[in-house]
Design a protein around this motif. Structure first.
Motif, PDB file in Angstrom:
ATOM      1  N   VAL A  46       0.859  -1.177   0.000  1.00  0.00           N
ATOM      2  CA  VAL A  46       0.000   0.000   0.000  1.00  0.00           C
ATOM      3  C   VAL A  46       0.897   1.229   0.000  1.00  0.00           C
ATOM      4  CG1 VAL A  46      -1.769   1.304   1.233  1.00  0.00           C
ATOM      5  CG2 VAL A  46      -1.801  -1.204   1.293  1.00  0.00           C
ATOM      6  N   ILE A  47       0.836   2.029  -1.061  1.00  0.00           N
ATOM      7  CA  ILE A  47       1.655   3.241  -1.156  1.00  0.00           C
ATOM      8  C   ILE A  47       0.829   4.428  -0.669  1.00  0.00           C
ATOM      9  CG2 ILE A  47       2.915   4.794  -2.686  1.00  0.00           C
ATOM     10  CD1 ILE A  47       3.431   2.460  -4.530  1.00  0.00           C
ATOM     11  N   VAL A  48       1.383   5.166   0.263  1.00  0.00           N
ATOM     12  CA  VAL A  48       0.719   6.353   0.791  1.00  0.00           C
ATOM     13  C   VAL A  48       1.657   7.541   0.635  1.00  0.00           C
ATOM     14  CG1 VAL A  48      -0.256   7.472   2.830  1.00  0.00           C
ATOM     15  CG2 VAL A  48      -0.663   5.036   2.435  1.00  0.00           C
ATOM     16  N   MET A  49       1.150   8.593   0.036  1.00  0.00           N
ATOM     17  CA  MET A  49       1.915   9.833  -0.088  1.00  0.00           C
ATOM     18  C   MET A  49       1.154  10.887   0.702  1.00  0.00           C
ATOM     19  SD  MET A  49       3.038   9.747  -4.076  1.00  0.00           S
ATOM     20  CE  MET A  49       4.809   9.575  -4.222  1.00  0.00           C
ATOM     21  N   GLU A  50       1.505  11.033   1.950  1.00  0.00           N
ATOM     22  CA  GLU A  50       0.756  11.881   2.866  1.00  0.00           C
ATOM     23  C   GLU A  50       1.705  12.617   3.782  1.00  0.00           C
ATOM     24  OE1 GLU A  50      -1.591  14.046   4.495  1.00  0.00           O
ATOM     25  OE2 GLU A  50      -2.681  12.605   3.259  1.00  0.00           O
ATOM     26  N   GLN A  51       1.559  13.918   3.870  1.00  0.00           N
ATOM     27  CA  GLN A  51       2.416  14.742   4.699  1.00  0.00           C
ATOM     28  C   GLN A  51       1.821  15.029   6.067  1.00  0.00           C
ATOM     29  OE1 GLN A  51       5.546  14.888   3.792  1.00  0.00           O
ATOM     30  NE2 GLN A  51       5.808  16.999   3.209  1.00  0.00           N
ATOM     31  N   ASN A  52       0.501  15.039   6.172  1.00  0.00           N
ATOM     32  CA  ASN A  52      -0.159  15.409   7.415  1.00  0.00           C
ATOM     33  C   ASN A  52      -0.334  14.198   8.317  1.00  0.00           C
ATOM     34  OD1 ASN A  52      -2.733  15.785   9.137  1.00  0.00           O
ATOM     35  ND2 ASN A  52      -2.219  17.874   8.489  1.00  0.00           N
ATOM     36  N   ALA A  53       0.288  14.229   9.489  1.00  0.00           N
ATOM     37  CA  ALA A  53       0.264  13.072  10.391  1.00  0.00           C
ATOM     38  C   ALA A  53      -1.139  12.759  10.867  1.00  0.00           C
ATOM     39  CB  ALA A  53       1.187  13.325  11.581  1.00  0.00           C
ATOM     40  N   GLU A  54      -1.906  13.788  11.200  1.00  0.00           N
ATOM     41  CA  GLU A  54      -3.246  13.554  11.732  1.00  0.00           C
ATOM     42  C   GLU A  54      -4.140  12.890  10.696  1.00  0.00           C
ATOM     43  OE1 GLU A  54      -6.915  16.113  13.717  1.00  0.00           O
ATOM     44  OE2 GLU A  54      -4.893  16.965  13.609  1.00  0.00           O
ATOM     45  N   THR A  55      -4.092  13.371   9.451  1.00  0.00           N
ATOM     46  CA  THR A  55      -4.892  12.777   8.381  1.00  0.00           C
ATOM     47  C   THR A  55      -4.439  11.351   8.108  1.00  0.00           C
ATOM     48  OG1 THR A  55      -5.178  14.940   7.359  1.00  0.00           O
ATOM     49  CG2 THR A  55      -5.623  13.027   5.986  1.00  0.00           C
ATOM     50  N   PHE A  56      -3.129  11.166   8.088  1.00  0.00           N
ATOM     51  CA  PHE A  56      -2.569   9.842   7.799  1.00  0.00           C
ATOM     52  C   PHE A  56      -3.007   8.811   8.830  1.00  0.00           C
ATOM     53  CE2 PHE A  56       0.877   6.851   8.796  1.00  0.00           C
ATOM     54  CZ  PHE A  56       0.898   6.131   7.615  1.00  0.00           C
ATOM     55  N   MET A  57      -3.000   9.177  10.104  1.00  0.00           N
ATOM     56  CA  MET A  57      -3.327   8.212  11.146  1.00  0.00           C
ATOM     57  C   MET A  57      -4.787   7.774  11.062  1.00  0.00           C
ATOM     58  SD  MET A  57      -0.422   7.793  12.238  1.00  0.00           S
ATOM     59  CE  MET A  57      -0.848   6.515  13.409  1.00  0.00           C
ATOM     60  N   HIS A  58      -5.657   8.597  10.498  1.00  0.00           N
ATOM     61  CA  HIS A  58      -7.042   8.193  10.306  1.00  0.00           C
ATOM     62  C   HIS A  58      -7.149   7.136   9.213  1.00  0.00           C
ATOM     63  CE1 HIS A  58      -8.963  10.878  13.088  1.00  0.00           C
ATOM     64  NE2 HIS A  58      -8.433  11.962  12.527  1.00  0.00           N
TER      65      HIS A  58
END
Length: 352
Positions: free
Chosen positions: A113-125
């Protein structure tokens, strides 16, 4: 036996309550970013993250699910890669590392699963730890993001990046040694005034390449403290600032005979800048890069560079992650993958 570092010790050190430390380390709201940063820094200095503590909540993965005949959770490896300048899936460098990760996981029958996400709060959801076998971080990832993943107990391996706050295995090309050898070659073919182009604070790889360059220059007593272009700001192309720097050096009559660039993209921009100033590469200015991206060989003249085995870095990261899952108590490792200097037509010798 070393005493365990507690939240109370951290609180006493900072002059705050244990409750504040607990909220900061658990990622809960109610603590300012400045306070959270101070808590994280002190916790790291005291060795809190390096110990087995209640901060990390290990996740039971794999084996128990396999024992359940009706289990519908497929274990996958999370590949985290921030979508920032040059550090994208389409990059001629980072994309090849992803190819290596994907191929090795496919060979082993493991999902990705590739995730390109900078925001920790959004990512943890978005993250569902029960379906994640482990995480491979590719490139520079924010400490806050890594800290949240570490807090969940997800096993991780970092490629081309390391974070002093986060205990993890890391993989790099042997950047220092390769740049040291490349610089020594330029010195060996007669160059005595060599400039470095690349912000040494951009990444650990750039810092190691800068260090290898400087060590070679110092060894041959050629380090004179001359100005180098090491404070480049983030922008799409660097040919203009490189051009202005070369023009300034030319007016001061300190124009180098060779440029050692921290990667191929910078070297290609440097070549463009030299051409706009009427300088011939390599007759007036030898230029080298690093990484051996596809454009380096298509360029005219073809670029002398260091081949970083990008797919091998990705594949080795998968091997290290699976090994770490099986051997969680073994010492952490920093793995260096050997690179190779590729000599092409962008450099020439200087007659003494």
């Amino acid at each position: 036996m070393t005493k365990k570092v507690t939240m109370q010790q951290i609180a006493d050190h900072l002059g705050v309550s244990k409750y504040v430390v607990s909220k900061a380390l658990s990622g809960k709201k109610g603590v300012s970013e400045a306070t959270k940063e101070r808590v994280i820094q002190v916790s790291s200095q005291l060795g809190y993250f390096a110990q087995n503590s209640g901060y990390v909540k290990p996740i039971k993965l794999g084996r128990e699910e396999e024992e359940k005949p009706n289990a519908d959770i497929r274990q996958s490896v999370l590949v985290l890669m921030p979508n920032i300048r040059f550090q994208t899936r389409d990059s001629l460098y980072w994309g090849r590392i992803l190819d290596g990760i994907s191929k090795r996981l496919e060979d082993k029958g493991i999902g990705m699963v590739i995730v390109m996400e900078q925001n920790a709060e959004t990512f943890m959801h978005l993250l569902k730890p029960e379906g994640i076998l482990g995480m491979i971080g590719v490139g520079e990832i924010a400490s806050s993001m890594l800290l949240e993943i570490h807090r969940l107990g997800v096993t991780m391996v970092l490629v081309d990046h390391e974070d002093p706050l986060i205990p993890s295995d890391t993989l790099f090309a042997n950047n220092y040694d390769c740049m040291y050898r490349l610089t020594k070659h330029l010195i060996g073919i007669g160059h005595r005034t060599i400039g470095f182009v690349g912000n040494q604070r951009y990444s650990r790889s750039f810092f190691d390449r800068w260090s290898g360059f400087r060590s070679a220059m110092e060894e041959y007593e050629l380090w004179s403290g001359e100005e180098h272009l090491t404070q480049l700001d983030n922008m799409e192309h660097y040919d203009e600032p490189i051009k202005q720097w070369l023009l300034r050096r030319k007016k001061l009559r300190t124009l180098p005979t060779a440029l050692v660039c921290a990667n191929d993209s910078l070297a290609l921009d440097a070549s463009k800048a030299a051409l706009e100033l009427g300088l011939s590469v390599p007759d007036d200015l030898s230029i080298t890069g690093f990484d051996n991206i596809d454009d380096s060989v298509r360029h005219s003249p073809p670029l002398t560079t260091v081949n970083v085995p990008k797919e091998s870095l990705g594949a080795r990261a998968v091997d290290k992650l699976l090994d770490r899952i099986d051997r969680s108590k073994e010492p952490l490792e920093k793995i260096l993958i050997a690179g190779e200097v590729i000599y092409r037509q962008s450099i020439t010798s200087i007659k003494q």
